[in-house]
Motif scaffolding. Sequence first.
Motif, PDB file in Angstrom:
ATOM      1  N   ARG A   1       0.826  -1.210   0.000  1.00  0.00           N
ATOM      2  CA  ARG A   1       0.000   0.000   0.000  1.00  0.00           C
ATOM      3  C   ARG A   1       0.863   1.264   0.000  1.00  0.00           C
TER       4      ARG A   1
ATOM      5  N   CYS B   1       1.166   4.162  -3.121  1.00  0.00           N
ATOM      6  CA  CYS B   1       0.855   5.560  -2.765  1.00  0.00           C
ATOM      7  C   CYS B   1      -0.562   5.722  -2.235  1.00  0.00           C
ATOM      8  N   VAL B   2      -1.079   4.737  -1.522  1.00  0.00           N
ATOM      9  CA  VAL B   2      -2.376   4.929  -0.879  1.00  0.00           C
ATOM     10  C   VAL B   2      -2.235   4.816   0.641  1.00  0.00           C
TER      11      VAL B   2
ATOM     12  N   PRO C   1      -0.268  11.202  -7.045  1.00  0.00           N
ATOM     13  CA  PRO C   1      -1.060  11.067  -8.277  1.00  0.00           C
ATOM     14  C   PRO C   1      -0.200  10.790  -9.516  1.00  0.00           C
TER      15      PRO C   1
ATOM     16  N   ARG D   1       0.873   7.137  -9.325  1.00  0.00           N
ATOM     17  CA  ARG D   1      -0.272   6.246  -9.558  1.00  0.00           C
ATOM     18  C   ARG D   1      -0.672   6.226 -11.029  1.00  0.00           C
ATOM     19  N   ALA D   2      -0.403   7.311 -11.730  1.00  0.00           N
ATOM     20  CA  ALA D   2      -0.738   7.365 -13.152  1.00  0.00           C
ATOM     21  C   ALA D   2       0.073   6.341 -13.944  1.00  0.00           C
TER      22      ALA D   2
ATOM     23  N   VAL E   1      -2.478  -1.596 -10.106  1.00  0.00           N
ATOM     24  CA  VAL E   1      -2.660  -2.226  -8.809  1.00  0.00           C
ATOM     25  C   VAL E   1      -3.737  -3.300  -8.886  1.00  0.00           C
TER      26      VAL E   1
ATOM     27  N   TYR F   1     -10.715   7.215 -15.560  1.00  0.00           N
ATOM     28  CA  TYR F   1     -10.150   7.697 -14.293  1.00  0.00           C
ATOM     29  C   TYR F   1      -8.688   8.103 -14.473  1.00  0.00           C
ATOM     30  N   PHE F   2      -8.031   7.468 -15.451  1.00  0.00           N
ATOM     31  CA  PHE F   2      -6.628   7.812 -15.711  1.00  0.00           C
ATOM     32  C   PHE F   2      -6.505   8.970 -16.689  1.00  0.00           C
ATOM     33  N   GLY F   3      -7.646   9.486 -17.120  1.00  0.00           N
ATOM     34  CA  GLY F   3      -7.606  10.649 -18.006  1.00  0.00           C
ATOM     35  C   GLY F   3      -7.444  10.298 -19.474  1.00  0.00           C
TER      36      GLY F   3
ATOM     37  N   ARG G   1     -10.013  15.101 -11.748  1.00  0.00           N
ATOM     38  CA  ARG G   1     -10.808  14.242 -12.620  1.00  0.00           C
ATOM     39  C   ARG G   1     -12.171  13.905 -12.029  1.00  0.00           C
TER      40      ARG G   1
ATOM     41  N   THR H   1     -15.100  12.428 -14.223  1.00  0.00           N
ATOM     42  CA  THR H   1     -15.221  11.040 -14.682  1.00  0.00           C
ATOM     43  C   THR H   1     -16.110  10.231 -13.743  1.00  0.00           C
TER      44      THR H   1
ATOM     45  N   ALA I   1      -6.643   4.065  -6.545  1.00  0.00           N
ATOM     46  CA  ALA I   1      -5.459   3.450  -7.148  1.00  0.00           C
ATOM     47  C   ALA I   1      -5.114   4.133  -8.467  1.00  0.00           C
TER      48      ALA I   1
ATOM     49  N   PRO J   1      -4.928   8.142 -10.602  1.00  0.00           N
ATOM     50  CA  PRO J   1      -4.490   9.474 -10.162  1.00  0.00           C
ATOM     51  C   PRO J   1      -5.570  10.254  -9.396  1.00  0.00           C
TER      52      PRO J   1
ATOM     53  N   LEU K   1      -6.969   6.395   2.962  1.00  0.00           N
ATOM     54  CA  LEU K   1      -5.520   6.493   2.772  1.00  0.00           C
ATOM     55  C   LEU K   1      -4.873   6.532   4.148  1.00  0.00           C
TER      56      LEU K   1
END
Lengths: 304, 281
Positions: free
Chosen positions: A48, A52-53, A73, A76-77, A81, A104-106, B31, B34, B125, B127, B280
């Motif tokens: 974890r 990065c959570v 962020p 994570r991009a 996971v 979610y990842f853009g 974001r 989304t 998990a 961004p 978190l």
Amino acid sequence: MEHLVEAKALTKHFGTFAAVRGIDVEVRRGEAFGFLGPNGAGKSSTMRMIACVSGRTGGELKVLGMDPERDGPRIRARIGVVPQLDNLDLELTVRQNLQIYGRYFGMSRQQCREKAVELLEFAQLSDRADQEVEPLSGGMKRRLTIARSLVNDPELLLLDEPTTGLDPQARHLLWDRLFRLKQDGVTLIITTHYMDEAEQLCDRLVVMDGGRIAAEGSPGELINRYSTKEVLELRFQPGAEKPDLERFAERVEVLPDRLLLYTQDGEHTLAKVHEHGVQPIQSLVRRSSLEDVFLRLTGRTLVD
Amino acid sequence: MTRTLDPANKTAPASVGLVWRVIPPGLYGGRASTLVERSALVNRRGWFVLVGGAFEPILFLWSLGLGFGQFVASVAGPDGRPVSYAAFVAPALLAASAMNGAVYDATFNVFFKFKYAKLYDAMLATPMGPLDIAMGEIAWALLRGGLYSAGFLGVMLAMGLIASPWALLALPAALLVAFAFAAVGMAATTFMRSWQDFDLVQLAVLPMFLFSTTFFPLSVYPGWLQTVVTWTPLYHAIELMRGLTLGVVGWGMLGHVAYFAVLAAVGTVVAARRLGSLLLD
């Protein structure tokens, strides 16, 4: 960048409980790295932090050369996971799960559509694409979760107990997919308490116990270092007096109904045991496995 | 207070510093939209649930407006002039529908996704950060509240219950009200431990619905209850809606707007920070 993950004296406390007590870990690009250990060893806490959570309590941590504290962020991009428990979106179809995750990842809608088709293929779920998630089998859900984690083409994939609860067919299919990822150059970090899984998948691993690293190396190295080439297992009647065979082996482990003799040549040792007049009800010579290393390092006591 | 005059050590302006203290970096990935997209995708199949929710206030309006309207000739409006009972009750139901739609989404639905579906763990998990989640969920809840309000305004118009062009502003006002209720609802949800705790939501919403001058003017209540009523958010929402749909508008209304703006901002930040500290760790 040679190391995708670099941890120095990394610690994690939850209140007064120390889950991770100062570990040093380096994960190289392109390798499959394993965290082995019994439940509560600190594997998931470490994962974890890398994902990065979860913030670290002390020590240093760099993931993809960045600090999770500051660049969460951004890190994570670029990672994928696969959590211990599937957390798929049960209100969406199989395909929509992949598409919305890409969003979610853009990623653009077009990219998400294309990626979903590719990943459905990879996960062998194309024929279930537009069905609900709930009725899928455990293995299918797991494959979908893995497919979802690949939506952003991660450089580093974190898998927390990827095959727990799956039947052998499903496990082998999953291993096969993970091999393919490794061949494609994805760096894998896997936690598991299945030794066969670690031997199958990991180039290098650490054995964790009680929040510390007990040993580190490749499966072969660890077997060489902490075990012998072969193991002779002698089974006796339960409760029967067991002979002292200490002098025939490098190490002897006494279990309720068995003696384990750690030796370089099992057949030779068996012959000597027989010469000595010992008559077990059953004997077995086998190669040393990671399981022997694991049990030696973490003990046989049940930890829950 | 002493000041160091080291130009190399110049920190960000105080206002930015404050924003980052309230919303630490990493909480927001930009974001949130989304998440609204996801909700739209989910509700594409459950659209009848959405439409169903819009009927509730309309049924109330018909039953009370037509039923009660037979006995009560008129009620004193916001400026003291008499208005029909239906015209009195309709803007209150408009405010209440904005509240109900928003609260339902931001409490029950969010709790399920948070506690059982583990949806937010999956999102974190990526961004996205907790503030994206809070903003995305609140935005959906307020869109839903806004949808109900727009439908209801249409019904009011058809029934001849709108007396002023100011009523056009009732829709953005309803969105603001829904925003505030959604934000506070979501913030409250992060403190819930089990479904039992949701009785508290009912305990807050139902008396508010019954007493916040929805069905009777404030003057019918004893003095102490009047004071309590004027504190409730629904009272402020109803005052706002009644003024706009009946065309009794004054600067004082900005006070109501400010009330909801503050609730919305505080609720969103609390929800995001709580999600952050819960998910978190």
